[in-house]
Design an enzyme around this catalytic site. Structure first.
Site, PDB file in Angstrom:
ATOM      1  N   ASN A   1       4.185 -11.759   1.063  1.00 54.75           N
ATOM      2  CA  ASN A   1       5.413 -12.302   1.652  1.00 54.75           C
ATOM      3  C   ASN A   1       6.387 -11.219   2.104  1.00 54.75           C
ATOM      4  OD1 ASN A   1       5.186 -12.328  -1.330  1.00 54.75           O
ATOM      5  ND2 ASN A   1       7.409 -12.576  -1.246  1.00 54.75           N
TER       6      ASN A   1
ATOM      7  N   GLN B   1       1.945 -17.687   2.700  1.00 54.53           N
ATOM      8  CA  GLN B   1       2.445 -17.047   3.921  1.00 54.53           C
ATOM      9  C   GLN B   1       1.412 -17.056   5.039  1.00 54.53           C
ATOM     10  OE1 GLN B   1       5.448 -16.114   4.617  1.00 54.53           O
ATOM     11  NE2 GLN B   1       6.384 -16.204   2.592  1.00 54.53           N
TER      12      GLN B   1
ATOM     13  N   ALA C   1       5.040 -26.368   2.465  1.00 52.68           N
ATOM     14  CA  ALA C   1       5.421 -26.881   3.789  1.00 52.68           C
ATOM     15  C   ALA C   1       6.522 -26.059   4.453  1.00 52.68           C
ATOM     16  CB  ALA C   1       5.880 -28.329   3.654  1.00 52.68           C
TER      17      ALA C   1
ATOM     18  N   THR D   1       5.774 -39.423  -9.467  1.00 52.51           N
ATOM     19  CA  THR D   1       5.768 -40.096  -8.162  1.00 52.51           C
ATOM     20  C   THR D   1       5.848 -39.061  -7.051  1.00 52.51           C
ATOM     21  OG1 THR D   1       6.857 -41.977  -9.177  1.00 52.51           O
ATOM     22  CG2 THR D   1       6.949 -41.857  -6.769  1.00 52.51           C
TER      23      THR D   1
ATOM     24  N   CYS E   1      13.997 -14.331  -3.109  1.00 54.09           N
ATOM     25  CA  CYS E   1      14.526 -14.612  -4.442  1.00 54.09           C
ATOM     26  C   CYS E   1      15.230 -13.400  -5.030  1.00 54.09           C
ATOM     27  CB  CYS E   1      13.416 -15.106  -5.351  1.00 54.09           C
ATOM     28  SG  CYS E   1      11.949 -14.128  -5.238  1.00 54.09           S
TER      29      CYS E   1
END
Ligand SMILES: Cc1ncc(COP(=O)(O)O)c(C=O)c1O
Length: 382
Positions: free
Chosen positions: A150, A178, A199, A236, A324
């Protein structure tokens, strides 16, 4: 220039309009995919359509796709679901240049008694497949490697690594977060057992990802609490996000060759321009085994965080190290693993292009950089 110039597509990407439209539609059909009535069946159908789209881009069977909340969860599921499930005695082989979503689970597995081998990368950021082969001790081994880094975009020699791993009957997990949508990622061409993606790295929404799990592989759920995703991931499903993920994959499948060529043109224009205007710049990582959209550059003597801020004030978004880490002046562990000094690592910036970037934007950034770099170097030298 009033519009901002976003050159941080490895951190996240803008949503494609087709994705926004599909997600907006999906927000209005609220069924729970596990319900057997009409509303539930409609949501289930959306989920399965997205699964087919993801499987198609990857050359997988839809039943091999497990939806998750993103690649961090996929990586945790891949490692915990194989190693904590007791492939006794358990050995994880990985590299020093992985994403924290592999490095941190590795640490927790190590505390739980799993042996962890962290292999070095060379100065170009690549792993030596023979070092992977030499580290393989038994079948109870999981090898986890990034397809594309990345921070640097560097691509690993995956075919050779896969060959070595398969020769020992061990498991291969690939973090392809990536790579997907930028280069061909096909599990019918690469014998990986597990492969992660997300995504929001290819113009889809945040909070939706997948783990490819090869047919026949036993994987224990990491998130428990329901029969969803063939009992491999309880909870879910995020139907809206997964619908957006499916559309992002469909677009990627349709556009991949053209997209990769376009990204490479822009990236190369930036690099050639930097070399021409700044002279003494150094490119971090292999220039030949690299993603088409990523350029990591060391501006010797110019602290990256300061240069990043100066660019931000001029309307340009780039990254110093991983997303990050931004906001802190921690030097990139990836660049340090490649042998850069602390100072060089701190003087490095990542430019990553993608949808919406054009030549005029690149030229604008090239026009700004000589002045900004000179100013930041001056401040850095004081
Ligand atoms: C290589 C790699 N793996 C994993 C992740 C984590 O992905 P997510 O944000 O979907 O949790 C990222 C995101 O930065 C990444 O670049």
């Amino acid at each position: 220039m009033a519009r901002r110039i976003y050159l941080d597509h490895n951190a996240t990407t803008p949503l494609r309009e087709e994705v926004v439209e599909a997600c907006t539609r999906a927000f209005r059909s609220f069924g729970n995919p596990s319900s057997t009535h009409f509303e539930g069946a409609a949501a289930r159908a959306e989920l399965e359509r997205a699964r087919t789209r993801v499987a198609s881009l990857l050359g997988a069977d839809p039943a091999e796709i497990v939806f998750t909340s993103g690649a961090t969860e996929s990586n945790n599921l891949a490692l915990h679901g194989t190693l904590a499930a007791g492939r006794a005695p358990g050995h994880l082989i990985t590299s020093r240049a992985e994403h924290p979503s592999v490095l941190e689970p590795a640490e927790s597995l190590e505390r739980a008694g799993v042996k962890v081998t962290r292999l070095a990368v060379d100065a170009s950021g690549r792993l030596d497949p023979s070092a992977v082969a030499a580290a393989l001790e038994s079948e109870a081994t999981v090898v986890s490697v990034l397809w594309a880094n990345n921070e640097t975009g560097v691509l690993q020699p995956l075919s050779e690594i896969a060959q070595a791993v398969k020769a020992r009957g061990a498991l291969l997990h690939v973090d392809a977060t990536q790579a997907v949508g930028k280069i061909p990622v096909r599990v019918d061409a690469l014998p990986a057992d597990l492969l992660s993606g997300s995504a929001h790295k290819l113009n889809g929404p945040k909070g939706a990802g997948f783990l490819f799990v090869r047919r026949g592989l036993e994987l224990e759920a990491w998130l428990r609490g329901g029969p969803q995703e063939r009992r491999r991931r309880g909870g879910t499903e995020n139907v809206v996000g997964i619908v957006g993920l499916g559309i992002a994959f469909e677009l990627a499948e349709r556009e991949l060759p053209e997209r990769a060529g376009r990204m490479a043109e822009l990236r190369d224009r930036l690099w050639e321009g930097l070399r021409a205007t700044l002279g003494a710049v150094r490119r971090n990582g292999s220039p030949s085994h690299v993603l088409p959209n990523t350029l990591n550059v060391c501006f010797e003597g110019a602290p990256g965080e300061v240069l990043l801020e100066a660019l931000d004030l001029e309307g340009v978004s780039v990254s110093a190290g991983a997303a990050c880490h931004s906001g802190s002046s921690v030097a990139s562990h990836v660049l340090l693993a490649m042998g850069l000094s602390l100072e060089q690592a701190r003087a490095s910036l990542r430019f990553s292009v993608g949808h919406g970037v054009d030549e005029a934007q690149i030229d604008h950034v090239l026009g700004l950089l000589p002045r900004l770099v000179a100013r930041v170097r001056e401040v850095g030298a004081r």
